[in-house]
Design an enzyme around this catalytic site. Structure first.
Site, PDB file in Angstrom:
ATOM      1  CD  GLU A 103       0.309  -2.405  11.405  1.00  0.00           C
ATOM      2  OE1 GLU A 103      -0.713  -2.222  10.702  1.00  0.00           O
ATOM      3  OE2 GLU A 103       1.085  -3.375  11.237  1.00  0.00           O
ATOM      4  CG  ASN A 136       1.217   4.400   3.623  1.00  0.00           C
ATOM      5  OD1 ASN A 136       1.929   3.501   3.186  1.00  0.00           O
ATOM      6  ND2 ASN A 136       0.121   4.792   3.002  1.00  0.00           N
ATOM      7  CB  ALA A 137       6.383   1.456   5.239  1.00  0.00           C
ATOM      8  CG  ASP A 159      -3.474  -6.967   2.183  1.00  0.00           C
ATOM      9  OD1 ASP A 159      -3.843  -7.936   1.495  1.00  0.00           O
ATOM     10  OD2 ASP A 159      -4.254  -6.071   2.549  1.00  0.00           O
ATOM     11  CB  THR A 234       5.317 -13.118  12.792  1.00  0.00           C
ATOM     12  OG1 THR A 234       5.066 -14.274  11.977  1.00  0.00           O
ATOM     13  CG2 THR A 234       6.607 -12.460  12.349  1.00  0.00           C
ATOM     14  CD  GLU A 236      -1.263 -14.132   9.450  1.00  0.00           C
ATOM     15  OE1 GLU A 236      -2.011 -14.870   8.753  1.00  0.00           O
ATOM     16  OE2 GLU A 236      -1.693 -13.319  10.296  1.00  0.00           O
TER      17      GLU A 236
END
EC number: 2.1.1.33
Length: 274
Positions: A103, A136-137, A159, A234, A236
């Protein structure tokens, strides 16, 4: 001198005070998304071997050291793990696999770490196989995992970056798929799901076009416990379900590349000749 009853009451009071509670999301709120193309201030390992994995999985690493065997490696990566719903559910469904949530937002990552610690205290012996790392993948995922290390890679409700000018920020890109294929072992699975049709089509089209991935049929996914968690596992996804929304799920298998196919054929010939 206190009586036995008084000592028992005092002990019960102390135990009540020590009841472990899960962290509350309201204290870890921040913006829903972050620009992955911006630099942020957090440490990044030079390579997978230089990372402090023992801080994420202390019990498992201590047990491996005590038994004189190599420490375990992460099997599943939950990219953009949010508040850790899927990360935790995967740890429950696959207790013998190590799960790392990734994340970019600092407060959200802190919430997941505290959530895991609280769950470990509430359920001794469980949840020791999951954790979360702030990173930051899109930029650094290959700093964390070795070639062919992962068996499952998740990108859930990413996103959408609606504006055309911002599509380059999307986590599924042709160039990034080459990195994901590098990290996945042959036969490993890449999972995506979204409630935005345009993003779902984008992810499907780029995965279809990549030579290292093939689509997994819905019939095959019916027996896949991880695939069933994409929606219900999840926060979401649960929100989408409550609102009777629609989702677009696309799961792809990492297949052998030309050089890998040639090497596999050579090995078969050698095995047959011996």
């Amino acid at each position: 001198m206190a009586t036995k009853r008084e000592r028992d009451e005092e002990g019960a009071a102390q135990e009540a005070e020590e009841v472990v509670k899960l962290p509350r999301k309201q204290f870890f709120r921040m913006r829903a998304h972050s620009n992955p193309l911006n630099d942020a201030c957090f440490p990044v390992p030079l390579n997978p071997d230089s990372y402090d994995w023992a801080s994420h999985f202390p019990e498992l690493y201590a047990a491996a050291a005590a038994e004189g065997r190599p420490p375990p490696l992460v099997d599943f990566a939950d990219v953009g793990c949010g508040f850790g719903g899927l990360t935790v559910r995967l740890a429950e469904a696959y207790p013998d696999k190590l799960v790392l949530g990734m994340e970019i937002r600092d407060k959200v990552t802190e919430y997941v770490r505290e959530r895991v610690v609280a769950l470990r205290k509430q359920h001794p012996g469980k949840y020791r196989n999951c954790s979360a790392a702030r990173t930051n993948a899109m930029k650094f995922i290959t700093n964390y995992f070795k070639k062919g290390q992962l068996s499952k890679l998740f990108f859930l409700f990413a996103d959408p970056h609606f504006k055309t000018s911002k599509h380059r920020r999307r986590i599924i890109q042709r160039t990034l798929l080459a990195e994901y294929a590098y990290l996945l072992k042959p036969g490993g699975l890449l999972y995506t799901i979204t409630d935005v049709e345009d993003l779902g089509n984008w992810q499907r089209d780029r995965l279809e076009a990549h030579p290292m991935f093939e689509r997994v049929s819905d019939e095959e996914l019916e027996g896949d416990a991880a695939a069933q968690l994409l929606l219900e596992g999840t926060e979401e996804g649960q929100k989408v379900a409550r609102n009777s929304g629609k989702t677009w799920r696309h799961v792809y298998r990492r297949i052998l590349g030309p050089s890998e196919q040639a090497a596999a054929a050579t090995q078969q010939q050698q095995a047959g000749g011996s």
